[in-house]
Write a protein that holds these residues in place. Structure first.
Motif, PDB file in Angstrom:
ATOM      1  N   GLY A 167       1.174  -1.465   0.298  1.00 48.21           N
ATOM      2  CA  GLY A 167      -0.012   0.094  -0.248  1.00 48.21           C
ATOM      3  C   GLY A 167       0.524   1.084  -0.143  1.00 48.21           C
ATOM      4  N   LEU A 168       1.514   1.285   0.642  1.00 47.55           N
ATOM      5  CA  LEU A 168       2.667   2.714   0.474  1.00 47.55           C
ATOM      6  C   LEU A 168       3.253   2.901  -0.478  1.00 47.55           C
ATOM      7  CD1 LEU A 168       4.579   2.022   4.744  1.00 47.55           C
ATOM      8  CD2 LEU A 168       2.668   3.893   3.738  1.00 47.55           C
ATOM      9  N   ALA A 169       4.028   1.486  -1.165  1.00 48.66           N
ATOM     10  CA  ALA A 169       4.732   1.787  -2.383  1.00 48.66           C
ATOM     11  C   ALA A 169       3.623   1.951  -3.470  1.00 48.66           C
ATOM     12  CB  ALA A 169       5.501   0.567  -2.918  1.00 48.66           C
ATOM     13  N   TYR A 170       2.555   1.591  -3.126  1.00 45.19           N
ATOM     14  CA  TYR A 170       0.992   1.898  -4.217  1.00 45.19           C
ATOM     15  C   TYR A 170       0.755   2.986  -4.398  1.00 45.19           C
ATOM     16  CZ  TYR A 170      -3.436   2.604  -5.801  1.00 45.19           C
ATOM     17  OH  TYR A 170      -4.636   2.885  -6.354  1.00 45.19           O
ATOM     18  N   ARG A 171       1.294   4.118  -3.073  1.00 53.74           N
ATOM     19  CA  ARG A 171       1.014   5.161  -3.413  1.00 53.74           C
ATOM     20  C   ARG A 171       2.026   6.152  -2.823  1.00 53.74           C
ATOM     21  NH1 ARG A 171      -2.030   8.973  -0.095  1.00 53.74           N
ATOM     22  NH2 ARG A 171      -1.138  11.045   0.765  1.00 53.74           N
ATOM     23  N   PHE A 172       3.148   5.702  -3.235  1.00 52.73           N
ATOM     24  CA  PHE A 172       4.371   6.333  -3.636  1.00 52.73           C
ATOM     25  C   PHE A 172       4.635   6.571  -4.825  1.00 52.73           C
ATOM     26  CE2 PHE A 172       5.485   6.217   0.960  1.00 52.73           C
ATOM     27  CZ  PHE A 172       5.166   7.751   1.109  1.00 52.73           C
ATOM     28  N   THR A 173       3.942   5.686  -5.780  1.00 55.38           N
ATOM     29  CA  THR A 173       3.918   5.649  -7.383  1.00 55.38           C
ATOM     30  C   THR A 173       2.894   6.012  -8.185  1.00 55.38           C
ATOM     31  OG1 THR A 173       3.299   3.309  -7.430  1.00 55.38           O
ATOM     32  CG2 THR A 173       5.496   3.330  -7.063  1.00 55.38           C
ATOM     33  N   GLY A 176       2.402  12.208 -10.105  1.00 59.25           N
ATOM     34  CA  GLY A 176       2.405  13.354  -8.916  1.00 59.25           C
ATOM     35  C   GLY A 176       2.731  13.138  -7.958  1.00 59.25           C
ATOM     36  N   ALA A 177       3.403  12.067  -7.783  1.00 61.98           N
ATOM     37  CA  ALA A 177       3.863  11.001  -6.273  1.00 61.98           C
ATOM     38  C   ALA A 177       5.847  11.173  -6.495  1.00 61.98           C
ATOM     39  CB  ALA A 177       3.523  10.269  -6.121  1.00 61.98           C
ATOM     40  N   PHE A 179       7.877   8.359  -6.726  1.00 62.15           N
ATOM     41  CA  PHE A 179       8.510   7.758  -7.710  1.00 62.15           C
ATOM     42  C   PHE A 179       7.015   7.640  -8.810  1.00 62.15           C
ATOM     43  CE2 PHE A 179      10.072   7.430  -2.646  1.00 62.15           C
ATOM     44  CZ  PHE A 179      11.689   7.567  -3.331  1.00 62.15           C
ATOM     45  N   GLU A 180       7.223   8.121  -8.815  1.00 61.77           N
ATOM     46  CA  GLU A 180       5.400   8.019 -10.171  1.00 61.77           C
ATOM     47  C   GLU A 180       6.102   6.839 -11.286  1.00 61.77           C
ATOM     48  OE1 GLU A 180       2.990  10.511 -13.979  1.00 61.77           O
ATOM     49  OE2 GLU A 180       3.906  11.395 -12.300  1.00 61.77           O
ATOM     50  N   ALA A 181       5.134   6.363 -11.620  1.00 59.32           N
ATOM     51  CA  ALA A 181       5.438   4.674 -12.558  1.00 59.32           C
ATOM     52  C   ALA A 181       3.955   4.184 -12.222  1.00 59.32           C
ATOM     53  CB  ALA A 181       6.554   3.585 -11.909  1.00 59.32           C
ATOM     54  N   ARG A 182       3.511   4.522 -13.249  1.00 61.83           N
ATOM     55  CA  ARG A 182       2.462   4.172 -13.930  1.00 61.83           C
ATOM     56  C   ARG A 182       2.133   2.635 -13.535  1.00 61.83           C
ATOM     57  NH1 ARG A 182      -3.163   4.717 -12.612  1.00 61.83           N
ATOM     58  NH2 ARG A 182      -4.410   3.574 -14.488  1.00 61.83           N
ATOM     59  N   LEU A 183       3.033   1.816 -14.401  1.00 58.67           N
ATOM     60  CA  LEU A 183       2.573   0.017 -14.360  1.00 58.67           C
ATOM     61  C   LEU A 183       2.506  -0.410 -13.279  1.00 58.67           C
ATOM     62  CD1 LEU A 183       4.098  -0.115 -17.835  1.00 58.67           C
ATOM     63  CD2 LEU A 183       2.275  -0.700 -17.475  1.00 58.67           C
ATOM     64  N   VAL A 184       3.912  -0.037 -12.415  1.00 59.16           N
ATOM     65  CA  VAL A 184       3.816   0.087 -10.821  1.00 59.16           C
ATOM     66  C   VAL A 184       3.676  -0.310 -10.050  1.00 59.16           C
ATOM     67  CG1 VAL A 184       5.887  -0.045  -8.985  1.00 59.16           C
ATOM     68  CG2 VAL A 184       6.674  -0.145 -11.524  1.00 59.16           C
ATOM     69  N   HIS A 185       2.775   1.409 -10.228  1.00 60.36           N
ATOM     70  CA  HIS A 185       1.551   1.559  -9.595  1.00 60.36           C
ATOM     71  C   HIS A 185      -0.013   0.356  -9.270  1.00 60.36           C
ATOM     72  CE1 HIS A 185      -1.636   4.439  -7.261  1.00 60.36           C
ATOM     73  NE2 HIS A 185      -1.366   4.062  -8.433  1.00 60.36           N
ATOM     74  N   VAL A 186      -0.249   0.443 -11.060  1.00 57.86           N
ATOM     75  CA  VAL A 186      -1.371  -0.577 -10.743  1.00 57.86           C
ATOM     76  C   VAL A 186      -1.102  -1.631 -10.897  1.00 57.86           C
ATOM     77  CG1 VAL A 186      -2.835  -1.751 -12.275  1.00 57.86           C
ATOM     78  CG2 VAL A 186      -2.491   0.775 -12.830  1.00 57.86           C
TER      79      VAL A 186
END
Length: 227
Positions: A167-173, A176-177, A179-186
């Motif tokens: 969850g924390l990694a999800y928020r920070f990716t 606009g965060a 470590f913005e990284a769309r695929l990693v976020h998904v």
């Protein structure tokens, strides 16, 4: 006399589990699973330039998902209460506060669509409410850290620890965060969603094994009969 006193002191330890309604616990487990699945659906529907009906469903899910998380947290507390430490209680309370902020945020979004940071007041309120996911993730992480060192709840603790980390990694990716990284976020969002499903299944499995636990507990705590 001593054995009778020991059985009396042991009784409150299992009070929360024995007093719990099995139907309530199973309903909570199902709500936990539903929350995880709907979180994934919400993430899919919440996208830029989406059709109007996508936005409508996403706004509804934005209120339903935090409520289901609250159901899961309440069920988790009932399950862990007999062996819960202060850190477990603190983590569940923090996560519950985060979910509550999420519900308030979604209701404001639905009831007052114009409530956006056009002025200082609404901007401050939104900043407070937008930390709901961060608060939820930190709470889950605390519960996981507390439970992972136990013997009977180690698996559940590992799941919650992983969920808090994802969850924390999800928020920070996020967009606009830091470590913005769309695929990693998904991908992290999908793992967080599956984590809730796994916790729900673990709570359901624990509930099914409850009668056997009570039988063994009764054998241990039954006071000796005098002859």
């Amino acid at each position: 006399m001593r054995s009778t006193m020991q059985s009396t002191t042991r009784k409150p330890e299992g009070f929360y589990v024995r007093a719990s309604n099995p139907l309530l616990l199973r309903t909570g487990a199902l709500g936990t699973i539903a929350g995880g699945l709907l979180f994934a659906v919400w993430g899919y529907l919440h996208q830029d330039n989406a059709p109007l009906y996508f936005n409508t469903i996403a706004h509804i899910l934005a209120a339903i998902v935090p409520v289901l998380f609250m159901v899961g947290l309440a069920t988790l507390w009932i399950r862990c209460a007999p062996r819960a430490t202060r850190l477990v209680h603190t983590g569940i309370i923090v996560a519950f506060i985060g979910s509550t902020l999420g519900v308030i945020r979604s209701l404001l979004d639905i009831a007052v669509p114009s409530f956006y940071p056009h002025n200082a007041l609404s901007g401050r309120v939104l900043i407070v409410l937008d930390v709901w996911t961060l608060t939820l993730f930190v709470g889950l992480l605390l519960v996981g850290v507390a439970l992972v060192g136990t013997r009977t709840l180690r698996v559940l603790g590992s799941l919650l620890l992983a969920m808090g980390s994802f969850g924390l990694a999800y928020r920070f990716t996020d967009s606009g965060a830091i470590f913005e990284a769309r695929l990693v976020h998904v991908g992290l969002g999908a793992l967080f969603s599956l984590g809730w499903v796994a916790v729900g299944l673990a709570l359901w499995k624990k509930d099914r094994s409850q009668p056997q636990d009570h039988a063994s507990e009764a054998k241990v705590t039954r006071p000796p009969t005098s002859r």
